[in-house]
Design a protein around this motif. Structure first.
Motif, mmCIF file in Angstrom:
data_model
loop_
_atom_site.group_PDB
_atom_site.id
_atom_site.type_symbol
_atom_site.label_atom_id
_atom_site.label_comp_id
_atom_site.label_asym_id
_atom_site.label_seq_id
_atom_site.Cartn_x
_atom_site.Cartn_y
_atom_site.Cartn_z
ATOM 1 N N GLY A 163 9.800 6.977 9.089
ATOM 2 C CA GLY A 163 10.218 7.984 10.051
ATOM 3 C C GLY A 163 9.285 9.172 10.141
ATOM 4 N N ASP A 164 8.035 8.964 9.822
ATOM 5 C CA ASP A 164 7.035 10.043 9.834
ATOM 6 C C ASP A 164 7.487 11.248 9.011
ATOM 7 N N MET A 165 8.324 10.990 8.009
ATOM 8 C CA MET A 165 8.836 12.076 7.165
ATOM 9 C C MET A 165 7.973 12.343 5.942
ATOM 10 N N VAL A 166 6.970 11.519 5.743
ATOM 11 C CA VAL A 166 6.082 11.706 4.596
ATOM 12 C C VAL A 166 4.645 11.842 5.087
ATOM 13 N N ASP A 167 3.852 12.524 4.299
ATOM 14 C CA ASP A 167 2.431 12.649 4.613
ATOM 15 C C ASP A 167 1.767 11.280 4.536
ATOM 16 N N ILE A 168 0.657 11.152 5.225
ATOM 17 C CA ILE A 168 -0.072 9.883 5.283
ATOM 18 C C ILE A 168 -0.501 9.422 3.880
ATOM 19 N N GLU A 169 -0.849 10.376 3.017
ATOM 20 C CA GLU A 169 -1.256 10.018 1.653
ATOM 21 C C GLU A 169 -0.111 9.360 0.885
ATOM 22 N N ILE A 170 1.102 9.864 1.087
ATOM 23 C CA ILE A 170 2.264 9.284 0.396
ATOM 24 C C ILE A 170 2.543 7.884 0.941
ATOM 25 N N ALA A 171 2.451 7.714 2.245
ATOM 26 C CA ALA A 171 2.619 6.383 2.837
ATOM 27 C C ALA A 171 1.570 5.425 2.264
ATOM 28 N N ALA A 172 0.345 5.915 2.076
ATOM 29 C CA ALA A 172 -0.721 5.084 1.502
ATOM 30 C C ALA A 172 -0.393 4.684 0.068
ATOM 31 N N LEU A 173 0.174 5.596 -0.697
ATOM 32 C CA LEU A 173 0.565 5.275 -2.075
ATOM 33 C C LEU A 173 1.650 4.202 -2.094
ATOM 34 N N VAL A 174 2.591 4.296 -1.162
ATOM 35 C CA VAL A 174 3.654 3.292 -1.074
ATOM 36 C C VAL A 174 3.054 1.927 -0.743
ATOM 37 N N VAL A 175 2.137 1.892 0.218
ATOM 38 C CA VAL A 175 1.477 0.630 0.585
ATOM 39 C C VAL A 175 0.740 0.067 -0.627
ATOM 40 N N ALA A 176 0.002 0.900 -1.317
ATOM 41 C CA ALA A 176 -0.743 0.441 -2.496
ATOM 42 C C ALA A 176 0.197 -0.161 -3.528
ATOM 43 N N ARG A 177 1.291 0.511 -3.758
ATOM 44 C CA ARG A 177 2.274 0.033 -4.733
ATOM 45 C C ARG A 177 2.858 -1.310 -4.304
ATOM 46 N N GLU A 178 3.184 -1.433 -3.009
ATOM 47 C CA GLU A 178 3.787 -2.661 -2.498
ATOM 48 C C GLU A 178 2.862 -3.867 -2.608
ATOM 49 N N ILE A 179 1.559 -3.646 -2.483
ATOM 50 C CA ILE A 179 0.652 -4.799 -2.575
ATOM 51 C C ILE A 179 0.087 -4.979 -3.985
ATOM 52 N N GLY A 180 0.569 -4.161 -4.927
ATOM 53 C CA GLY A 180 0.232 -4.365 -6.334
ATOM 54 C C GLY A 180 -1.046 -3.704 -6.812
#
Length: 155
Positions: A119-136
């Motif tokens: 929901g665009d509620m987080v900064d792009i860097e945080i979204a990137a950290l989530v993506v990194a975590r999800e792909i291991g």
């Protein structure tokens, strides 16, 4: 492909190995390929270690990504911008690209979709950290930088 990944991969490709001494890594960048000064080759090494693109094992450097997936374009020569501090999002993207083998365009698309999903509620860097975590991807070394960037007055 990320310019920095090309630079980090080059000494391994030049020596056709997956382990190289620190001295040979820096020598390849500065004298073998004639891309930079020895001081800048040391900076590249330090940055690659900090971003976890390389690991030090005894006195050898070992890439944490598949150098076979990195294609160095014919006539490639790194620009001066690789010696400057890269924005945090670019650092995270480089780590994800190295871990996953994806190119920057696909990494950026994943991050953008994740930010939209949140929901665009987080900064792009945080979204990137989530993506990194999800792909291991293990990007724990960059957490302090993200924290310092998000909350600059925290001690």
């Amino acid at each position: 492909m990320d310019e920095f990944l090309c630079v980090v991969s080059a000494p391994f490709k030049q020596h056709a190995t997956d382990r190289i001494s620190i001295r040979d890594f820096e020598f390849a960048l500065s004298f073998g390929l004639k891309w930079m000064s020895p001081e800048n080759a040391s900076k590249v090494r330090d940055t690659a270690l900090a971003l976890r693109l390389l690991e030090a094992d005894e006195n050898k450097l070992v890439p944490t990504f598949d150098i076979g997936k990195v294609e160095i374009p014919r006539g490639f020569r790194p620009s001066e911008k690789i010696f400057h501090e890269r924005p945090l999002i670019e650092q995270i993207m480089a780590m994800i690209a190295a871990c996953s083998g994806m190119d920057n365009r696909n990494v950026a698309a994943l991050i953008s979709r994740k930010q939209e999903t949140l929901g665009d509620m987080v900064d792009i860097e945080i979204a990137a950290l989530v993506v990194a975590r999800e792909i291991g991807c293990d990007i724990s070394r960059i957490y302090p930088k993200v924290l310092a960037d998000m909350f600059p007055n925290m001690e």
